[in-house]
Design a protein around this motif. Structure first.
Motif, PDB file in Angstrom:
ATOM      1  N   ALA A 145      -7.852 -27.863  18.093  1.00  0.00           N
ATOM      2  CA  ALA A 145      -6.456 -27.781  17.662  1.00  0.00           C
ATOM      3  C   ALA A 145      -6.279 -27.782  16.145  1.00  0.00           C
ATOM      4  N   ARG A 149      -3.037 -26.421  13.950  1.00  0.00           N
ATOM      5  CA  ARG A 149      -2.199 -27.282  13.117  1.00  0.00           C
ATOM      6  C   ARG A 149      -2.130 -26.742  11.696  1.00  0.00           C
ATOM      7  N   GLY A 172      -2.256 -28.702  19.023  1.00  0.00           N
ATOM      8  CA  GLY A 172      -2.040 -28.277  17.642  1.00  0.00           C
ATOM      9  C   GLY A 172      -0.589 -28.417  17.213  1.00  0.00           C
TER      10      GLY A 172
END
Length: 584
Positions: A145, A149, A172
């Protein structure tokens, strides 16, 4: 108080219904829309498409069908979109979406996540990976993730990835919204569980539910929405006025789908422990989920590669009348005998593998537990593999002649079946330090710092669980009367999650559902071991069955290569339950 983030799961696979995304956009009140498109086989299909046209290699429906229908509304409502539709060519997917945005007069910031392609490193890895196929078609690592992000932190409205773990598109978004640290293990585990619930679309809202008759309005079934809080807890729901069912049972079934040891659900960002997860019905179509725990992930990414091993072909005929199943099997055996003789005449080798099923007779799936003896209609299904396509073209030509040559009541020939490449999977691990995920946005490439060099994940401790001694006054019922169940697949392994319909029933069911008894019941399908794991938080057991799917996926010749029916077969197991339960 921080705001609740609403995330809608619009796709469980490439081929899911086109109604999911518009439903969630117009009625779901979502902040994020997430899509999962990529199965292992999908990657090889996309690689073949890219080989023919460098502008392809991604899930084209994401752009030409889904985003075309919802793009203006998504932008107007400020919904952010995260999708792994990029496949083996995420930049081409982003370029196609950007062209669509220009065509519709929409300003759109698109980010691409790259770095999952392991093909450039294959030769360097061969010495360290035993058994790697000589000619690999695709090899992609399951990223986590953190790159997603980073893309959202950079201001992307749409994030397009290649291969990543299915739950990462949700995690994320939550890491971005709540600024969760990369070592906040419990929250990362909860966010991963939210993504796991969403990743298969309607399977969380009544799809595939054991009690299917309790699920209303299938044509308008609602796609899942999770309402997430900063502490990681979340509520599973669906858009108002839609069909389907959100209950503890439907959500629990999905939690157990395609997992192994519930105390060691391994992901690149976090190792999850789902054993103490609890679920509570808060009201109509609302289930609260909490209690996931996490610990540090391991030092490696999982890599799934695909390779070609000969060709495969399957054919079906319908047989009607007395002794239909026996006639169907004899027909299949005659086809195989005749084609083997033709192969010999042409100097061709024998089949690599063959598999015959008589669908409708229950023999294919229930084996010795079949109840439909003497059925008067059955489907002959014969599947074969061969190193040469020419041999399977001979096989394909010899299916239709059965309609006039052998069994009375033969019908249903629908043209000649077409041989296709047999695509196999090969999984291995690679150190995280070998890969460098990046985010591409606004023409700039930004490296993503992913922690690496962690120690291996320690094995889980499995405390002994309590079982009840057999009751004196019992009745025999099929397991389905006392439990719900859902089965899933990972390669040649099938898992079957069994959830007691009442928490107090679990200790008694545990005495009946031993590893040995489940292995015996499924012996006609399972060639390996059966391991039982406890999931006390949702009063469940998870059975992991190895060598259970005839190779699994495209390697399998079975009519159910993904083990979708395994739970249904186990639910037919006779169990002795106390008469006081009122099930007899």
């Amino acid at each position: 108080m921080t705001r609740t983030v609403r995330i809608g799961g619009a796709s469980g696979f490439w081929g899911d219904s086109s109604v999911g995304a518009p439903q969630l956009v117009t009625r779901g009140k979502v902040d994020y829309l997430v899509f999962d498109y990529l199965a292992e086989l999908t990657m090889s299909i996309l690689a073949a498409a890219k080989g023919k046209d460098p502008a392809l290699g991604y899930a084209t429906d994401f752009v030409t069908v889904t985003m075309k229908a919802i793009l203006r509304e998504v932008v107007a409502r400020g919904i952010r979109v995260i999708s792994n539709a990029g496949g083996v060519n995420p930049r081409a997917c982003a370029e196609a979406l950007a062209a669509l945005a220009r065509e519709q007069g929409v300003d759109l910031r698109i980010a691409v996540v790259e770095g999952d392609d392991v093909m450039p490193q294959l030769e360097a890895l061969r010495g360290a990976v035993p058994g790697m196929p000589a000619k690999v078609l695709t090899a992609n690592a399951y990223l986590g993730a953190l790159p997603i992000r980073a893309a959202l932190d950079a201001g992307a409205q749409v994030v397009i990835t290649g291969r990543c773990v299915d739950s990462a598109v949700t995690l994320g978004a939550l890491m971005h919204e709540y600024r969760w640290a990369a070592d906040d293990w419990d929250r990362l585990a909860q966010g991963s569980l939210a993504g796991h619930i969403l990743e298969c679309g309607c399977q969380a809202t009544g799809g595939l539910h054991t009690d299917w008759e309790d699920v209303p309005d299938w044509p308008h079934i609602g796609y899942p929405v999770v309402e997430c809080s900063e502490d990681g807890s979340f509520v599973v729901t669906k858009p108002e006025g839609t069909g389907g069912l959100v209950s503890v049972a439907t959500v629990a079934e999905q939690m157990l789908y395609e997992i192994g040891d519930p105390r060691r659900y391994l992901l690149p960002d976090v190792t999850c422990d789902f054993s103490a997860v609890t679920m509570q019905q808060l009201g109509e179509q609302r289930v609260q989920v909490q209690g996931a725990r996490g610990l540090a992930p391991g030092p490696q990414y999982k890599v799934t590669s695909t390779y070609m091993e000969g060709f495969r072909c399957s054919a079906q005929l319908t047989i009607v009348g007395f002794d239909a199943a026996r006639k169907a099997r004899r027909t299949a055996e005659a086809i195989l005998a005749r084609t083997r003789e033709i192969f010999a005449q042409h100097g061709l080798a024998d089949y690599t593998r063959t598999h015959v099923e008589t669908l409708g007779s229950e023999q294919a799936n229930y084996g010795p537990h079949a109840a439909a003896a003497g059925v008067r209609e059955a489907v002959m299904r014969v599947a074969v593999m061969h190193p040469q396509k020419a041999a399977l073209e001979i096989f394909a030509r010899e299916i239709a002649p059965a309609g006039t040559s052998w069994s009375p009541g033969t019908t249903g020939a629908d043209g000649r079946p077409k041989p296709a490449p047999s695509i196999r999977q090969f999984a291995f691990l690679v150190d995280k330090q070998r890969l460098r995920p990046v985010v591409v946005i606004d023409g700039q490439t930004k490296a993503v710092d992913v922690p690496a060099g962690q120690p291996p994940v320690p094995p889980a401790a499995h405390p002994a669980a309590q079982s009840h001694p057999p009751a004196n006054d019992t009745v025999e019922v099929p397991l389905v009367r006392a439990a719900w169940a859902r089965s899933g697949d990972k390669g040649d392994t099938s898992n079957i999650g069994v959830i007691a319909r009442r928490p107090e029933w679990l200790p008694h069911l545990r005495t009946q559902l031993t590893e040995a008894r489940v292995r015996e019941w499924l012996a006609h399908l399972v060639r390996g071991e059966v391991t039982r794991y406890e999931v006390p938080g949702i009063h469940a057991l998870n059975f992991v069955c190895t060598q259970a799917l005839d190779g699994g996926g495209m390697a399998s010749l079975r009519g159910d290569p993904l083990g979708k029916g395994m739970a249904q077969i186990l639910l037919a197991l006779p169990v002795q339950v106390p008469r006081a339960w009122g099930l007899g």
